[in-house]
Design an enzyme around this catalytic site. Structure first.
Site, PDB file in Angstrom:
ATOM      1  CE  LYS A  41      -1.606  -0.071  11.985  1.00 52.03           C
ATOM      2  NZ  LYS A  41      -0.866  -0.268  10.718  1.00 52.03           N
TER       3      LYS A  41
ATOM      4  CG  ASP B 117       2.028   4.375  10.081  1.00 55.17           C
ATOM      5  OD1 ASP B 117       3.125   4.705  10.588  1.00 55.17           O
ATOM      6  OD2 ASP B 117       1.878   3.348   9.379  1.00 55.17           O
TER       7      ASP B 117
ATOM      8  CE  LYS C 232       3.135   4.871   6.591  1.00 57.42           C
ATOM      9  NZ  LYS C 232       3.396   3.673   5.783  1.00 57.42           N
TER      10      LYS C 232
ATOM     11  CG  ASP D  92      -2.209   2.810   9.996  1.00 59.53           C
ATOM     12  OD1 ASP D  92      -2.696   1.825   9.404  1.00 59.53           O
ATOM     13  OD2 ASP D  92      -1.042   2.846  10.409  1.00 59.53           O
TER      14      ASP D  92
ATOM     15  CG  ASP E 268       5.998   2.714   7.771  1.00 62.24           C
ATOM     16  OD1 ASP E 268       4.990   2.951   8.478  1.00 62.24           O
ATOM     17  OD2 ASP E 268       6.048   2.940   6.558  1.00 62.24           O
TER      18      ASP E 268
ATOM     19  CD  GLU F  42       2.461   1.396  12.147  1.00 61.21           C
ATOM     20  OE1 GLU F  42       3.393   1.178  11.354  1.00 61.21           O
ATOM     21  OE2 GLU F  42       1.278   1.552  11.791  1.00 61.21           O
TER      22      GLU F  42
ATOM     23  NE  ARG G  47       4.655  -5.986  10.660  1.00 63.63           N
ATOM     24  CZ  ARG G  47       5.094  -6.345   9.462  1.00 63.63           C
ATOM     25  NH1 ARG G  47       6.003  -7.300   9.355  1.00 63.63           N
ATOM     26  NH2 ARG G  47       4.630  -5.763   8.370  1.00 63.63           N
TER      27      ARG G  47
HETATM   28  N1  BES Z   1      -0.313   1.463   7.891  1.00 64.08           N
HETATM   29  C1  BES Z   1       0.674   0.915   7.042  1.00 64.08           C
HETATM   30  C2  BES Z   1       0.104   0.035   5.935  1.00 64.08           C
HETATM   31  C3  BES Z   1      -0.485   0.757   4.763  1.00 64.08           C
HETATM   32  C4  BES Z   1       0.310   1.421   3.850  1.00 64.08           C
HETATM   33  C5  BES Z   1      -1.849   0.720   4.556  1.00 64.08           C
HETATM   34  C6  BES Z   1      -0.264   2.037   2.762  1.00 64.08           C
HETATM   35  C7  BES Z   1      -2.413   1.338   3.443  1.00 64.08           C
HETATM   36  C8  BES Z   1      -1.617   2.003   2.557  1.00 64.08           C
HETATM   37  C9  BES Z   1       1.629   0.050   7.855  1.00 64.08           C
HETATM   38  O1  BES Z   1       1.866   0.484   9.150  1.00 64.08           O
HETATM   39  C10 BES Z   1       2.929   0.075   7.146  1.00 64.08           C
HETATM   40  O2  BES Z   1       3.531   1.113   7.070  1.00 64.08           O
HETATM   41  N2  BES Z   1       3.367  -1.073   6.652  1.00 64.08           N
HETATM   42  C11 BES Z   1       4.588  -1.167   5.920  1.00 64.08           C
HETATM   43  C12 BES Z   1       5.261  -2.440   6.332  1.00 64.08           C
HETATM   44  C13 BES Z   1       6.671  -2.569   5.820  1.00 64.08           C
HETATM   45  C14 BES Z   1       7.563  -1.563   6.492  1.00 64.08           C
HETATM   46  C15 BES Z   1       7.155  -3.961   6.092  1.00 64.08           C
HETATM   47  C16 BES Z   1       4.251  -1.177   4.437  1.00 64.08           C
HETATM   48  O3  BES Z   1       3.244  -1.778   4.044  1.00 64.08           O
HETATM   49  O4  BES Z   1       4.978  -0.543   3.686  1.00 64.08           O
HETATM   50 ZN    ZN Z   2       0.418   1.563  10.022  1.00 66.30          ZN
HETATM   51 MN    MN Z   3       3.449   1.871   9.251  1.00 60.51          MN
END
Ligand code: BES
Ligand code: ZN
Ligand code: MN
Length: 496
Positions: free
Chosen positions: A268, A273, A280, A291, A350, A352, A354
Site C-alpha cells: 500500500k 491519507d 480524518k 500510510d 477513508d 481507501e 483496500r
Molecule cells: N491508513 C488508515 C489506517 C490507520 C489509521 C493506520 C490509524 C494507522 C493509524 C486507513 O486508510 C484508514 O483510514 N482506515 C480506517 C478504516 C475505516 C474507515 C473502516 C480506520 O482504520 O479508521
Molecule cells: Zn490509509
Molecule cells: Mn484511510
C-alpha cells in the site's frame, strides 16, 4: 558501519574498545572473566565497589585494564543470565551501541554474541546483533539544517565468535544482516520523508533508480491513463481528489530461473491519507505520511533480496496515490467497478487502502504468482487489537500462514493470525453493489482483509496489516523498517 567476524581471545584484541557482558548480580560473562584473569582481577575489583550490578540497561566504561591490548572495556548489564530471551538480547545489543556511539571510539569488538539464548545458534545471534545495531544507530536527518549531530565516529564493529569453526556461519549471518539492514534503512527513509517530498512520483523515481542500480531489476511505471485502460477504477477513485498523479509501480527482481513463478509483494502506497471526503480529525494526522509503509517495505525487501542474491523471482507491485478531498473526489455512496469486474459501494472514503490494493491484487494475477503477500497500514483497528508488537496476518492458505508466522518468530518481526470467516465477510454486504468498502465498527481488521480476500481467489495470498508495527508514535516517532525482516526471512526460507 563496517562489520566483521573475528575469533580469538578477548585479552588479545588490539582495539579501542572491548564490549563484554555482566550478569545480575555482578557475575562476569565468559569473555569478561577471561579479561579479569589476565588483568589479575581488575574487573572484579571495580565491580565489587558496586558501580554495576549487571541489571539490563546498566553500563560501565573501564580504562587502563592491565594486561590486555585494548584501550577500554565496556561492561554491559545483561540481567539474569538464565533469562535472556530473543528480545532482551536485541535490547542488550542496542544498548551497547548507544554507549559506543556516545563516545569518540572509532572501532570496537563486541563479545556479546557469546550470551546464551535459548534455541538460538551463532548464525542467529550474529544476524540479530547486526540488525539490532543498525536499527539502534539509525537517524533521519535529511531535513535538518541545524543541530545536525556530527558525523558518527564509530566506523568498524567486529563481532566475536569463539573459534574458526563458527566463522562461516558468522560471515553468512553478516551478509544477510547487512542486506536486511540496508533494506530497512531504505524503507525507513522513504517512510520518514514528508508527503510533500515523498509523492507517488517520488516513489516511482526511486523505483527507476533501483532499476539502474541493480542489474537484475526490471521496473515499469503505469500512469493514470494506462491504469484507466486496464479498468483499475477503484484505485483511480482514491486518486481523484488529489492533484498528485497516481502511479502503479512494478519492480521485478529476477534472481531465479527464467520460468519460475514469482513471489509477489503488493505494498500500500498512500503517500498521504487525509481520509478524503470522510476526512480524518486533525490530531496526529501528520502520521498519515506513513500510510505508504507497505510500499516502503516492498522496496526494502527487494533491495535486501537483491543484495543477498536470492535465487528467486520476486515482483513488487505498488499502487501509489494520495487520498485527498477535492472537487472531483469520490463521495460516500459512490459506486465504482473494480478491475475484477466486481462493484464497490464506497461508504467511507477513508477506507481507501483496500480500494487501491484490490486492483493491484487483480493486476498481480498476470504474474502467475507462487504466492502473493500484500503489506498495508490498513486499519486503526489493528493497532487496537495487537498494538505495536505484532502485525496482523490473514491468509487464504495455511502453509503460507505457517511460513510467515515462522519467519516472524525467527526475526522477532512477529505477526499474529486473525480469522477470515464468512460470518465476517457478510458484514460487507451492500444493498446497492456487490459489496461495501466498510464492514461496520466490529472487527475492522478482519473485514478489511475479507474485502481483499474477494480479489485473491486465484492464488495463495496473505495480508499483513502493519498499521501498528510500521512506525512508532510519540517521542520515538518514526518508521521502524518493519516488516522487511519478516518478508526477507520468508524469502530466504523459500530459497533453501
Ligand atoms: N491508513 C488508515 C489506517 C490507520 C489509521 C493506520 C490509524 C494507522 C493509524 C486507513 O486508510 C484508514 O483510514 N482506515 C480506517 C478504516 C475505516 C474507515 C473502516 C480506520 O482504520 O479508521
Ligand atoms: Zn490509509
Ligand atoms: Mn484511510
Amino acid at each position: 558501519m563496517q562489520y566483521l567476524i573475528k575469533s580469538g581471545a578477548p585479552e588479545k584484541q588490539r582495539t579501542a574498545c572491548i564490549v563484554v557482558g555482566v550478569f545480575e548480580s555482578r557475575k562476569l560473562s565468559p569473555s569478561a572473566s577471561a579479561i579479569d584473569k589476565t588483568s589479575k582481577k581488575f574487573l572484579s575489583s571495580i565491580i565489587r565497589r558496586g558501580d554495576i550490578e549487571g541489571k539490563a540497561g546498566q553500563w560501565l566504561m573501564v580504562y587502563n585494564v592491565p594486561g590486555i591490548l585494548a584501550d577500554r572495556v565496556l561492561l554491559i548489564g545483561c540481567g539474569k543470565e538464565r533469562e535472556i530471551k530473543d528480545n532482551a538480547y536485541r535490547n542488550i545489543i542496542s544498548h551497547s551501541m548507544k554507549q559506543l556511539i556516545g563516545t569518540g571510539i572509532t572501532d570496537a569488538i563486541s563479545f556479546l554474541p557469546e550470551l546464551n539464548i535459548k534455541d538460538r545458534d551463532w548464525y542467529w545471534k550474529i544476524r540479530q546483533a547486526i540488525e539490532a545495531a543498525e536499527s539502534a544507530i539509525y537517524e533521519f536527518n535529511e531535513f535538518k539544517t541545524r543541530n545536525k549531530p556530527g558525523r558518527r565516529k564509530l566506523k568498524k564493529l567486529a563481532l566475536a565468535v569463539p573459534t574458526r569453526r563458527e566463522q562461516s556461519a558468522g560471515e553468512k549471518a553478516l551478509k544477510h544482516a547487512v542486506a536486511i539492514s540496508k533494506g530497512m534503512e531504505l524503507a525507513r527513509n522513504l517512510a520518514n520523508r514528508p508527503s510533500n517530498v515523498c509523492t507517488p512520483t517520488h516513489l516511482a523515481n526511486q523505483a527507476r533508480q533501483l532499476g539502474k542500480t541493480y542489474k537484475k531489476f526490471r521496473v515499469k511505471v503505469l500512469n493514470e491513463e494506462q491504469m484507466a485502460r486496464l479498468g483499475m477504477n477503484t484505485l483511480l477513485s482514491v486518486a481523484r481528489g488529489s492533484r498528485e498523479p497516481a502511479k502503479l509501480i512494478i519492480m521485478e527482481y529476477k534472481g531465479g530461473k527464467a520460468g519460475s513463478k514469482p513471489y509477489v509483494l503488493v505494498g500500500k502506497g498512500v503517500t498521504f491519507d487525509t481520509g478524503g471526503i470522510s476526512i480524518k480529525p486533525a490530531a496526529a494526522m501528520d502520521e498519515m505520511k506513513f500510510d505508504m509503509c507497505g510500499a516502503a517495505s516492498v522496496f526494502g525487501t527487494l533491495v535486501a533480496a537483491a543484495d543477498i542474491g536470492l535465487p528467486l523471482n520476486i515482483t513488487g507491485v505498488i499502487p501509489a496515490t494520495e487520498n485527498m478531498p477535492g472537487g472531483l473526489a469520490t463521495k460516500p455512496g459512490d459506486i465504482i467497478k473494480s478491475m475484477s469486474g466486481q462493484t464497490v459501494e464506497i461508504l467511507n472514503t477513508d477506507a481507501e487502502g483496500r480500494l487501491i490494493l484490490c486492483d493491484a491484487l487483480t493486476y498481480s494475477e498476470r504474474f502467475k504468482p507462487a504466492t502473493v503477500i500484500d503489506i498495508a497500514t490498513l486499519t486503526g483497528a489493528c493497532v487496537v487489537a495487537l498494538g505495536s508488537h505484532a502485525s496482523g496476518l490473514l491468509s487464504n492458505h495455511d502453509p503460507l500462514t505457517r511460513d510467515l508466522l515462522g519467519a516472524g518468530e525467527f526475526t522477532g518481526d512477529r505477526a499474529w493470525q486473525m480469522p477470515l470467516w464468512e460470518e465476517y465477510d457478510k458484514q460487507l454486504n451492500s444493498p446497492f453493489a456487490d459489496m461495501a468498502n466498510v464492514g461496520g465498527r466490529e472487527a475492522g481488521t478482519i473485514t478489511a482483509a475479507c474485502f481483499l480476500a474477494r480479489f485473491t481467489k486465484k492464488f495463495h495470498w496473505a495480508h499483513l496489516d502493519i498499521a501498528g508495527t510500521a512506525w512508532l508514535s510519540g517521542k520515538k516517532k518514526g518508521a521502524t523498517g518493519r516488516p522487511v525482516p519478516l518478508l526477507t526471512q520468508y524469502l530466504l526460507d523459500k530459497s533453501k
